[in-house]
Motif scaffolding. Structure first.
Motif, PDB file in Angstrom:
ATOM      1  N   TYR A 168       0.840  -1.211   0.000  1.00 19.29           N
ATOM      2  CA  TYR A 168       0.000   0.000   0.000  1.00 19.29           C
ATOM      3  C   TYR A 168       0.866   1.248   0.000  1.00 19.29           C
ATOM      4  O   TYR A 168       2.061   1.198   0.269  1.00 19.29           O
ATOM      5  N   ASP A 169       0.253   2.378  -0.346  1.00 17.60           N
ATOM      6  CA  ASP A 169       0.961   3.653  -0.182  1.00 17.60           C
ATOM      7  C   ASP A 169       0.470   4.276   1.134  1.00 17.60           C
ATOM      8  O   ASP A 169      -0.325   3.675   1.857  1.00 17.60           O
ATOM      9  N   ARG A 170       0.945   5.473   1.436  1.00 19.46           N
ATOM     10  CA  ARG A 170       0.567   6.099   2.714  1.00 19.46           C
ATOM     11  C   ARG A 170      -0.949   6.312   2.809  1.00 19.46           C
ATOM     12  O   ARG A 170      -1.541   6.214   3.876  1.00 19.46           O
TER      13      ARG A 170
ATOM     14  N   GLN B 141      -2.519   3.049   3.696  1.00 17.80           N
ATOM     15  CA  GLN B 141      -2.200   2.721   5.098  1.00 17.80           C
ATOM     16  C   GLN B 141      -3.158   3.458   6.045  1.00 17.80           C
ATOM     17  O   GLN B 141      -3.679   2.879   6.998  1.00 17.80           O
TER      18      GLN B 141
ATOM     19  N   HIS C  64       2.896  -6.759   5.068  1.00 17.15           N
ATOM     20  CA  HIS C  64       2.289  -5.550   4.491  1.00 17.15           C
ATOM     21  C   HIS C  64       3.398  -4.504   4.380  1.00 17.15           C
ATOM     22  O   HIS C  64       4.053  -4.173   5.353  1.00 17.15           O
TER      23      HIS C  64
ATOM     24  N   LEU D  12       5.120  -0.852   2.367  1.00 15.52           N
ATOM     25  CA  LEU D  12       4.863   0.393   1.631  1.00 15.52           C
ATOM     26  C   LEU D  12       5.402   0.270   0.210  1.00 15.52           C
ATOM     27  O   LEU D  12       6.490  -0.269  -0.011  1.00 15.52           O
TER      28      LEU D  12
ATOM     29  N   HIS E  78       6.723   2.358  -1.839  1.00 13.68           N
ATOM     30  CA  HIS E  78       7.984   2.996  -2.251  1.00 13.68           C
ATOM     31  C   HIS E  78       9.194   2.575  -1.418  1.00 13.68           C
ATOM     32  O   HIS E  78      10.255   3.179  -1.513  1.00 13.68           O
ATOM     33  N   LYS E  79       9.028   1.553  -0.570  1.00 18.43           N
ATOM     34  CA  LYS E  79      10.195   1.006   0.134  1.00 18.43           C
ATOM     35  C   LYS E  79      10.861  -0.022  -0.772  1.00 18.43           C
ATOM     36  O   LYS E  79      10.237  -0.571  -1.674  1.00 18.43           O
TER      37      LYS E  79
ATOM     38  N   TYR F  14      -2.254  -4.866  -4.388  1.00 15.59           N
ATOM     39  CA  TYR F  14      -1.839  -3.457  -4.311  1.00 15.59           C
ATOM     40  C   TYR F  14      -3.059  -2.626  -3.929  1.00 15.59           C
ATOM     41  O   TYR F  14      -4.143  -2.819  -4.480  1.00 15.59           O
TER      42      TYR F  14
ATOM     43  N   VAL G  55      -3.469   1.319  -3.662  1.00 17.84           N
ATOM     44  CA  VAL G  55      -2.750   2.602  -3.787  1.00 17.84           C
ATOM     45  C   VAL G  55      -3.598   3.627  -4.534  1.00 17.84           C
ATOM     46  O   VAL G  55      -4.556   3.285  -5.218  1.00 17.84           O
TER      47      VAL G  55
ATOM     48  N   ASN H 262       3.124   6.425  -8.251  1.00 19.34           N
ATOM     49  CA  ASN H 262       2.714   5.070  -7.880  1.00 19.34           C
ATOM     50  C   ASN H 262       2.655   4.152  -9.095  1.00 19.34           C
ATOM     51  O   ASN H 262       3.098   3.005  -9.052  1.00 19.34           O
TER      52      ASN H 262
ATOM     53  N   GLN I 279      -2.838  12.228   4.875  1.00 19.53           N
ATOM     54  CA  GLN I 279      -1.663  12.576   4.064  1.00 19.53           C
ATOM     55  C   GLN I 279      -2.019  13.816   3.243  1.00 19.53           C
ATOM     56  O   GLN I 279      -3.147  13.952   2.798  1.00 19.53           O
TER      57      GLN I 279
END
Length: 630
Positions: free
Chosen positions: A38-40, A43, A63, A65, A67-68, A80, A82, A88, A156
């Motif tokens: 997931y992205d922020r 999350q 689970h 992130l 972009h990690k 996914y 996102v 993304n 966010q």
């Protein structure tokens, strides 16, 4: 619409985590193990609704992130969740090229555009991974549910749609369009998840009207395309009120700037005001022990503790809207009942350990075995109870420290009197000049409430005197510059908000029973009188179809009427059973609690509260300060 929006969003998330298949109630089959990326934004949507344990039960082993840096796990499916943003999509294309997972289930929080879908398709083609993309879904879940009856749009990038962003004097039309589209996209997702097409009401001539016009258009376009409409068939909420549509009331934050600055007295709103509380998690710094560090040594790091205040916590559900002294008393009672249960277990254990020869002991033994068995089986429950009692003891103690050091009870009582135009027992200057009463922020909030609610604006000479006292107390005066402009503007536009006859009954601080965890000495035991804040009163007029000069001029939109101008639309004449109030420009727990209290008195009615962002008074003051900087 019997299910709350929290349940509906949770069901939608669980369905997605079950690879977009409905969840069968009574299967004992092992879940499919899978990875969640997931992205922020994703999350923030998941974290208030599903715990890590619930994710594990759904078969989510990892689970991560988006972009990690992630290692390839070639034999598992990846889900996914996102936002369909440029970066993304680029990262997803990179994952496909690197062949990270066995299969891909793409779930976009908000609808993805055709061109971005084509980008993914061409990346999949070039990576030879077309067969691995199993499903692509638009989930329409771009909002965050914090309570059964409360949602927010952003956590966010919330500064993108903040009060400051909407009210900047130099805002370009194009920027305003982007802000409005962002808000409308999330509100559209909310109604798709709720499965209902609302009747929309809004005031004229502000940001709320812009949102209403755009939302009406978006809902209308979706309904017109019958084949792809999101409001037909199985999506529609079947339930007790499904034949009756909800009312959607949009209001602008500028309607009432005093409430977001107000010091408060109920548990949830106090936690939000004085502690670090967001997305239902509160972070508290534990005070380090009394022993000082040896000279020259580094000061000890403070421990940070996080606590989740969830729907499963019965104490929280019962007391989050209670006045603080009542909460402290209830925590104390819970400690008492827990101790009694614990002592009973100890007593039984010691009896069981008696030496066997004693006749009396043997007859007691058979009797007590049953008791002990039942006591043992209730042990997990007892431990959970202990955890919740400790949690609320720590949270309430942290809140109480703030109340006592900043004299928040004095501020709350004084502001209530200002807002309900009662006689004041001491002068405002005394509180501002009292070095022991509150922080510079507290003093500024009090003064702004006085300035906003004053029926007759104070004279220039008085304002100068107050300004001097505020500066001496270390206050930043920029919020006042903005409030002055705002007040001059609203004087032309409308009458000031009326805060009803609120006020507090002060039962002077009775010290709680001795031996209590909470030394409430010197803290006033203020009892709240129920009164409706401006937002609640507007809702009441529109929901109950009352005629009132404040709301008679509100615009009326019905997205189901495909033709016809506003004046020719046949209007609903009956009071509504269900309503959603949404504040453009940000909201707070004080208004939420006020709506909850209002709804309790209305049998069979349901009200949801939503806002573009959730801020506490210090955060709102900061935005006013940015707007007032010259």
């Amino acid at each position: 619409m019997a299910a709350s929006v929290r349940e509906k969003q949770t069901v939608a998330l669980k369905r997605m985590l079950n690879l977009n298949a409905p969840i069968l109630k009574n299967t004992t089959a092992e879940p499919v193990w899978k990875v969640l990326i997931y992205d922020r934004f994703g999350q923030d949507i998941i974290s208030p609704l599903l715990s890590v344990k619930e994710l594990r039960d759904m078969g989510i082993t990892l689970h991560l992130l988006l972009h990690k840096d992630r290692d390839p796990i070639p034999d598992v499916p990846a889900i996914y969740f996102v936002m369909p943003t440029e970066e993304n999509i680029d990262r997803i294309c990179q994952d496909l090229r690197n062949q990270l997972y066995e299969s891909y289930y793409m779930n976009f929080i908000s609808a993805i555009s055709r061109s971005k879908l084509e980008d993914i398709a061409s990346a999949a083609l070039s990576a030879n991974a077309v067969t691995q993309i199993t499903k692509v879904f638009d989930q329409y879940l771009n909002f965050i549910t914090l309570e059964d009856d409360m949602f927010i749009l952003a956590n966010q990038n919330k500064e993108m749609i903040s009060y400051h962003a909407i009210n900047k004097p130099d805002i370009m039309d194009t920027d305003m369009e982007i802000i409005m589209d962002t808000i409308v996209d999330s509100l559209f997702c909310f109604f798709v998840t709720l499965g209902a097409v609302p009747i929309i009401r809004c005031p004229r001539g502000n940001a709320a009207e812009m949102v209403a016009v755009k939302l009406d258009k978006k809902l209308r376009e979706n309904l017109r395309d019958a084949r792809n409409s999101l409001f037909t068939g199985d999506n529609m909420g079947s339930g007790q009120f499904s034949f009756q549509r909800p009312l959607f009331v949009l209001v602008d934050r500028n309607l009432d700037l005093a409430t977001p600055l107000h010091h408060t007295w109920t548990y949830q709103a106090l936690i939000h005001d004085v502690l670090d509380f967001h997305l239902n998690r509160v972070n508290i710094e534990e005070a380090s022990g009394p022993e000082a560090s040896p000279a020259g040594a580094r000061p000890k790091k403070k421990n940070k503790n996080s606590y989740d205040l969830t729907a499963a916590d019965k104490f929280w559900q019962k007391h989050k809207g209670s006045p603080f002294p009542e909460v402290a008393e209830s925590v104390q009672e819970e400690i008492g009942t827990y101790k009694a249960q614990e002592d009973e277990v100890h007593r039984l254990k010691s009896i069981m350990g008696l030496e066997g020869e004693d006749e009396g002991a043997i007859s007691m033994l058979s009797d007590n075995t049953a008791k002990l068995t039942s006591a043992m089986s209730s042990l997990p429950e007892l431990l959970e109870k202990k955890r919740l009692i400790d949690l609320h003891t720590n949270v309430a103690t942290a809140v109480l420290d703030h109340i006592k050091t900043r004299k928040l009870d004095v501020y709350f009582e004084y502001e209530e009197k200002l807002m309900s135009k009662q006689t004041l027992d001491k002068s405002l200057l005394d509180i501002i000049s009292d070095p022991d009463a509150g922080t510079p922020e507290d003093k500024m909030r009090l003064f702004l409430i006085f300035y906003i609610t004053a029926p007759v604006p104070p004279s220039e000479a008085d304002v100068e005197q107050y300004k001097k006292a505020l500066l001496d107390a270390g206050c930043d005066l920029s919020p006042l510059n903005y409030i002055k402009q705002w007040k001059a503007f609203t004087k032309i536009a409308a009458t000031p908000a009326n805060y009803g006859n609120s006020g507090v009954n002060s039962l002077f601080s009775r010290v709680m029973n001795t031996g209590s965890q909470f030394v409430m000495e010197g803290v006033k035991n203020l009892v709240l009188k129920q009164h409706n804040l401006p937002v609640t009163r507007i809702l009441d007029n529109l929901m109950e179809m009352k005629s009132n000069p404040d709301t008679d001029d509100y615009r009326y939109f019905d997205p189901k009427m495909l033709r016809g101008s506003e004046s020719s639309i046949p209007r609903n004449k009956n009071p509504f059973q269900e309503a959603i109030v949404f504040v453009v420009g940000g909201g707070n727990y004080i208004e939420y609690q006020n709506l909850v209290d209002y709804t309790k008195a209305k049998q069979g009615k349901r009200v949801f509260y939503g806002c573009s962002e959730l801020f506490n008074a210090p955060q709102f003051l900061k935005q006013l300060s940015q707007l007032g900087q010259k």
